[in-house]
Write a protein that holds these residues in place. Structure first.
Motif, PDB file in Angstrom:
ATOM      1  N   ARG A 121      -0.873  -5.163  -4.320  1.00  0.00           N
ATOM      2  CA  ARG A 121      -1.832  -5.082  -3.216  1.00  0.00           C
ATOM      3  C   ARG A 121      -1.267  -5.769  -1.975  1.00  0.00           C
ATOM      4  NH1 ARG A 121      -5.579  -7.852  -5.329  1.00  0.00           N
ATOM      5  NH2 ARG A 121      -6.547  -6.139  -6.485  1.00  0.00           N
ATOM      6  N   SER A 122      -0.695  -6.936  -2.153  1.00  0.00           N
ATOM      7  CA  SER A 122      -0.133  -7.683  -1.029  1.00  0.00           C
ATOM      8  C   SER A 122       1.050  -6.944  -0.412  1.00  0.00           C
ATOM      9  CB  SER A 122       0.314  -9.073  -1.484  1.00  0.00           C
ATOM     10  OG  SER A 122      -0.776  -9.830  -1.955  1.00  0.00           O
ATOM     11  N   ILE A 125      -0.183  -4.090   1.826  1.00  0.00           N
ATOM     12  CA  ILE A 125      -0.710  -4.613   3.089  1.00  0.00           C
ATOM     13  C   ILE A 125       0.439  -5.058   3.995  1.00  0.00           C
ATOM     14  CG2 ILE A 125      -2.050  -6.490   4.123  1.00  0.00           C
ATOM     15  CD1 ILE A 125      -3.816  -6.393   1.583  1.00  0.00           C
ATOM     16  N   SER A 129       1.528  -3.419   7.669  1.00  0.00           N
ATOM     17  CA  SER A 129       1.494  -4.274   8.864  1.00  0.00           C
ATOM     18  C   SER A 129       2.852  -4.304   9.551  1.00  0.00           C
ATOM     19  CB  SER A 129       1.056  -5.690   8.488  1.00  0.00           C
ATOM     20  OG  SER A 129       2.031  -6.342   7.702  1.00  0.00           O
TER      21      SER A 129
END
Length: 251
Positions: A121-122, A125, A129
């Motif tokens: 998940r990280s 993200i 970004s």
């Protein structure tokens, strides 16, 4: 104990056959600083980056990052200490999308720090970004092997940043970039330095980098002939007296 002094290369010498490609070079790239390494083709810039990142062993000399002696460390060990690099010719998984290329790098980094589910998940993200930060979100779904060279360079930059490095090394990052994108890259490098990153890049064209650097080193025939604030380096007689064949892109 490690500290935050950034990169310090001392007395680096590289011999290739009978040629001394890098001759006793010392160089520093502190945190919060954009440092430029300028010289024409064959001056030894890429060879010096190879030594710093562990892709080539010097005949003599040392490489320290934040006080840790990395001279004998392999490239992957230096990456774990906080080095990340881009290359003159972007290296990508051509069959993967731009987003997937950055995601792979992000997953490798986050997997070392978090549980598997949290890491995935990280990483997603982080990848998204970074695509936005370098300005190539519009190319996220394109196959990496089909994008323009400038986009490929920015994708490689995003992959390098995915490792959340302390030292970012860029080999001729402006090559192939249109002027507006080149100006955006200048702003990005300044922002990264303002966040505490040590940035070191190579370039052929002194004029191109005058506004982005805090410190410039000029390399000629493997030797540093001048270093300091950009304006002082540009006016240095040793730089201005470079013979014509080497000075044509430094004037």
């Amino acid at each position: 104990m490690p500290n935050d002094e950034g990169l310090r290369a001392t007395g680096v010498t590289v011999r290739l056959g009978g040629l001394t490609a890098v001759d006793g070079v010392g160089l520093e790239a502190p945190p919060g600083t954009v440092t430029g390494l300028v010289g024409t083709g064959g001056a030894g810039k890429t060879t010096l980056l190879d030594v710093i990142t562990g892709l080539r062993r010097p005949a003599v000399g040392t490489v320290h990052l934040d006080g840790a002696d990395l001279t004998s460390c392999a490239a992957h060990e230096r990456a774990r200490h906080g080095m990340a690099r881009t290359f003159q010719r972007p290296e990508a998984f051509g069959s993967l999308t731009v987003q997937e290329n950055v995601l792979v790098a992000a997953e490798l980094h986050t997997a070392r720090q978090r549980r598997r589910r949290d890491a995935r998940r990280s990483a997603a993200i982080l990848a998204d970004s970074l695509l936005e930060r370098v300005g190539i979100t519009a190319y996220a779904g394109r196959r990496a092997g089909t994008v323009p060279m400038g986009v490929a360079r920015l994708m490689e930059l995003a992959r390098a940043l995915a490792a959340e490095p302390r030292l970012l090394l860029l080999d001729e990052p402006w090559a192939g970039l249109p002027v507006p994108t080149a100006r955006s890259l200048e702003c990005l490098l300044r922002d990264l330095a303002a966040e505490g990153l040590a940035v070191l890049f190579t370039e052929n064209d002194l004029d191109l980098v005058m506004g982005v650097c805090d410190v410039l080193y000029v390399l000629d025939a493997g030797k540093v002939i001048s270093h300091g604030p950009p304006a002082r380096v540009r006016s240095d007689p040793r730089v201005r007296r470079l013979r014509p064949g080497r000075a044509e892109r430094l004037s």
